[in-house]
Design a protein around this motif. Structure first.
Motif, PDB file in Angstrom:
ATOM      1  N   GLU A 252       0.847  -1.211   0.000  1.00 41.62           N
ATOM      2  CA  GLU A 252       0.000   0.000   0.000  1.00 41.62           C
ATOM      3  C   GLU A 252       0.875   1.252   0.000  1.00 41.62           C
ATOM      4  OE1 GLU A 252      -2.157  -3.307   0.639  1.00 41.62           O
ATOM      5  OE2 GLU A 252      -0.569  -2.704   2.033  1.00 41.62           O
ATOM      6  N   GLN A 253       1.907   1.240   0.869  1.00 45.79           N
ATOM      7  CA  GLN A 253       2.802   2.407   0.958  1.00 45.79           C
ATOM      8  C   GLN A 253       3.523   2.642  -0.376  1.00 45.79           C
ATOM      9  OE1 GLN A 253       5.044   0.982   4.402  1.00 45.79           O
ATOM     10  NE2 GLN A 253       4.284   2.711   5.616  1.00 45.79           N
ATOM     11  N   ILE A 254       3.994   1.552  -0.965  1.00 53.98           N
ATOM     12  CA  ILE A 254       4.707   1.686  -2.242  1.00 53.98           C
ATOM     13  C   ILE A 254       3.746   2.193  -3.325  1.00 53.98           C
ATOM     14  CG2 ILE A 254       6.019   0.446  -4.030  1.00 53.98           C
ATOM     15  CD1 ILE A 254       6.792  -1.568  -1.695  1.00 53.98           C
ATOM     16  N   GLY A 255       2.528   1.641  -3.329  1.00 56.70           N
ATOM     17  CA  GLY A 255       1.522   2.053  -4.316  1.00 56.70           C
ATOM     18  C   GLY A 255       1.195   3.531  -4.198  1.00 56.70           C
ATOM     19  N   GLU A 256       1.088   3.979  -2.957  1.00 56.38           N
ATOM     20  CA  GLU A 256       0.778   5.388  -2.691  1.00 56.38           C
ATOM     21  C   GLU A 256       1.920   6.295  -3.176  1.00 56.38           C
ATOM     22  OE1 GLU A 256      -0.094   7.746   1.342  1.00 56.38           O
ATOM     23  OE2 GLU A 256      -1.067   5.780   1.239  1.00 56.38           O
ATOM     24  N   ALA A 257       3.147   5.887  -2.865  1.00 58.84           N
ATOM     25  CA  ALA A 257       4.321   6.683  -3.275  1.00 58.84           C
ATOM     26  C   ALA A 257       4.425   6.732  -4.797  1.00 58.84           C
ATOM     27  CB  ALA A 257       5.597   6.092  -2.671  1.00 58.84           C
ATOM     28  N   LEU A 258       4.142   5.598  -5.455  1.00 57.69           N
ATOM     29  CA  LEU A 258       4.173   5.575  -6.924  1.00 57.69           C
ATOM     30  C   LEU A 258       3.123   6.527  -7.496  1.00 57.69           C
ATOM     31  CD1 LEU A 258       4.650   1.745  -7.618  1.00 57.69           C
ATOM     32  CD2 LEU A 258       6.216   3.557  -8.327  1.00 57.69           C
ATOM     33  N   ALA A 259       1.923   6.475  -6.916  1.00 55.11           N
ATOM     34  CA  ALA A 259       0.837   7.338  -7.396  1.00 55.11           C
ATOM     35  C   ALA A 259       1.215   8.817  -7.248  1.00 55.11           C
ATOM     36  CB  ALA A 259      -0.432   7.039  -6.617  1.00 55.11           C
ATOM     37  N   LYS A 260       1.826   9.152  -6.113  1.00 54.49           N
ATOM     38  CA  LYS A 260       2.205  10.565  -5.858  1.00 54.49           C
ATOM     39  C   LYS A 260       3.263  11.054  -6.845  1.00 54.49           C
ATOM     40  CE  LYS A 260       1.026  11.199  -0.998  1.00 54.49           C
ATOM     41  NZ  LYS A 260       1.558  11.154   0.369  1.00 54.49           N
ATOM     42  N   THR A 261       4.050  10.119  -7.361  1.00 49.01           N
ATOM     43  CA  THR A 261       5.092  10.525  -8.329  1.00 49.01           C
ATOM     44  C   THR A 261       4.610  10.306  -9.765  1.00 49.01           C
ATOM     45  OG1 THR A 261       6.134   8.338  -8.190  1.00 49.01           O
ATOM     46  CG2 THR A 261       7.005  10.042  -6.747  1.00 49.01           C
ATOM     47  N   GLY A 262       3.323   9.993  -9.905  1.00 49.79           N
ATOM     48  CA  GLY A 262       2.747   9.876 -11.247  1.00 49.79           C
ATOM     49  C   GLY A 262       3.046   8.567 -11.964  1.00 49.79           C
ATOM     50  N   GLN A 263       3.391   7.525 -11.190  1.00 51.96           N
ATOM     51  CA  GLN A 263       3.698   6.229 -11.815  1.00 51.96           C
ATOM     52  C   GLN A 263       2.561   5.230 -11.592  1.00 51.96           C
ATOM     53  OE1 GLN A 263       6.350   5.982 -13.657  1.00 51.96           O
ATOM     54  NE2 GLN A 263       7.191   7.953 -13.001  1.00 51.96           N
ATOM     55  N   LYS A 264       2.380   4.339 -12.574  1.00 49.32           N
ATOM     56  CA  LYS A 264       1.387   3.268 -12.434  1.00 49.32           C
ATOM     57  C   LYS A 264       1.967   2.152 -11.569  1.00 49.32           C
ATOM     58  CE  LYS A 264      -1.071   3.784 -16.828  1.00 49.32           C
ATOM     59  NZ  LYS A 264      -0.307   4.268 -17.967  1.00 49.32           N
ATOM     60  N   GLU A 265       1.073   1.362 -10.974  1.00 49.29           N
ATOM     61  CA  GLU A 265       1.532   0.238 -10.143  1.00 49.29           C
ATOM     62  C   GLU A 265       2.198  -0.853 -10.979  1.00 49.29           C
ATOM     63  OE1 GLU A 265      -1.474  -1.222  -7.516  1.00 49.29           O
ATOM     64  OE2 GLU A 265      -1.559   0.648  -6.359  1.00 49.29           O
ATOM     65  N   SER A 266       1.933  -0.845 -12.275  1.00 46.19           N
ATOM     66  CA  SER A 266       2.497  -1.892 -13.148  1.00 46.19           C
ATOM     67  C   SER A 266       3.881  -1.520 -13.696  1.00 46.19           C
ATOM     68  CB  SER A 266       1.553  -2.125 -14.322  1.00 46.19           C
ATOM     69  OG  SER A 266       1.380  -0.903 -15.040  1.00 46.19           O
ATOM     70  N   VAL A 267       4.379  -0.341 -13.331  1.00 45.62           N
ATOM     71  CA  VAL A 267       5.644   0.138 -13.905  1.00 45.62           C
ATOM     72  C   VAL A 267       6.823  -0.735 -13.439  1.00 45.62           C
ATOM     73  CG1 VAL A 267       6.319   1.821 -12.089  1.00 45.62           C
ATOM     74  CG2 VAL A 267       6.917   2.263 -14.481  1.00 45.62           C
ATOM     75  N   ARG A 268       7.807  -0.879 -14.338  1.00 42.61           N
ATOM     76  CA  ARG A 268       9.037  -1.603 -13.984  1.00 42.61           C
ATOM     77  C   ARG A 268      10.170  -0.611 -13.754  1.00 42.61           C
ATOM     78  NH1 ARG A 268       8.104  -6.122 -18.272  1.00 42.61           N
ATOM     79  NH2 ARG A 268       7.131  -7.724 -16.995  1.00 42.61           N
TER      80      ARG A 268
END
Length: 287
Positions: A252-268
């Protein structure tokens, strides 16, 4: 002493000392004067410079460095080469040879003693297996550096220089580009060495940044995230960070941080730039 860039002279000195090439040290000696000239030129060696040479071998490049620099410190791990270096460098008063493992040398102290703590230039012909630890060791220990000009396996040079989305892009690319600007200045075929390696080599110049090109609040965390992202390239960044032993963030924390930086959860990991990694590290650092 005759120039060792000429193969005949190299063979003579090796035979005189009955030298045996050591596979464990990855020894391949340069026997091409054009390449030697090119390295000196690209490294920008002047008579004001202190040069640290890593792995001088029989002193081929060391001779060229001594002709051009104010002072040269050559660090050689192989004891069998020390008597040879004594002979091949006997004509120069501006060189000192240390029979040490470069990874154990206190380079900061050396720079203090020999160059009043001013930035030095590093020149080396590095074996494949130890390239990364040496380069990262120089950067991470904050040695005052102007540039590192090194001969490495071509594919390693490609990795240092690679950008996002390419197969060569990885943790090494990002780490090098955080500290320096990489530029491949020469491709060197196998026939320029004795013995001939099985691969092509490249000379790459890493010009040290005064300050890194990105700002990040926690440098150590940034590199942990970068390493974890490329440990399993096929995985998404989220899964890689979630599984990393040195990190303790929930999905959840990683997903939230990715979202805040404009990245999708599926990004590599291979899709992110250094700047995007820095933003992600800053977000996770706040948790």
């Amino acid at each position: 002493m005759a120039s060792l860039g000429i193969p005949k002279n190299t063979i003579e000195i090796l035979q005189k000392y009955n030298f045996r090439f050591q596979k464990k040290f990855g020894q391949n000696f340069l026997i091409d004067t054009h390449v030697l000239d090119k390295i000196i030129k690209e490294a920008g060696i002047t008579e004001e410079d202190m040069v640290l040479e890593i792995g001088p071998g029989i002193g081929t490049m060391t001779q060229y460095l001594c002709e051009n620099a104010r002072t040269v410190v050559a660090v050689e791990i192989d004891e069998a080469l020390i008597p040879i270096l004594k002979e091949t460098l006997s004509g120069y008063s501006n060189v000192s040879v240390l029979n040490e493992d470069i990874l154990k040398v206190d380079i900061n102290r050396l720079v203090e003693e020999k160059n009043n703590g001013n930035p030095i230039k590093v020149v080396a012909n590095l074996p494949y297996y130890i390239t990364t630890p040496i380069i990262m060791g120089l950067f991470e220990s904050k040695v005052p550096l102007e540039s590192i000009t090194i001969m490495v396996q071509k594919e390693v040079a490609d990795r240092m220089k690679a950008g996002p989305g390419t197969k060569d892009y990885g943790a090494l690319s990002l780490a090098v580009q955080y500290y320096a600007r990489p530029e491949i200045v020469a491709i060197v075929p196998p026939n320029c060495f004795m013995p001939r390696p099985n691969v092509s080599s490249a000379v790459i110049r890493l010009s040290r940044y005064q300050t890194p090109p990105v700002t990040v609040n926690n440098e150590e965390l940034l590199f942990k995230i970068i390493r974890a992202s490329f440990n399993q390239r096929r995985k998404t960044l989220m899964n890689s960070l979630n599984n990393a032993s040195g990190l303790s963030y929930t999905k959840e924390q990683i997903g939230e941080a990715l979202a805040k930086t404009g990245q999708k959860e599926s990004v590599r990991g291979e899709a992110l730039t250094l700047e995007q990694f820095a933003k992600l590290a800053d977000e996770l650092n706040q948790l």
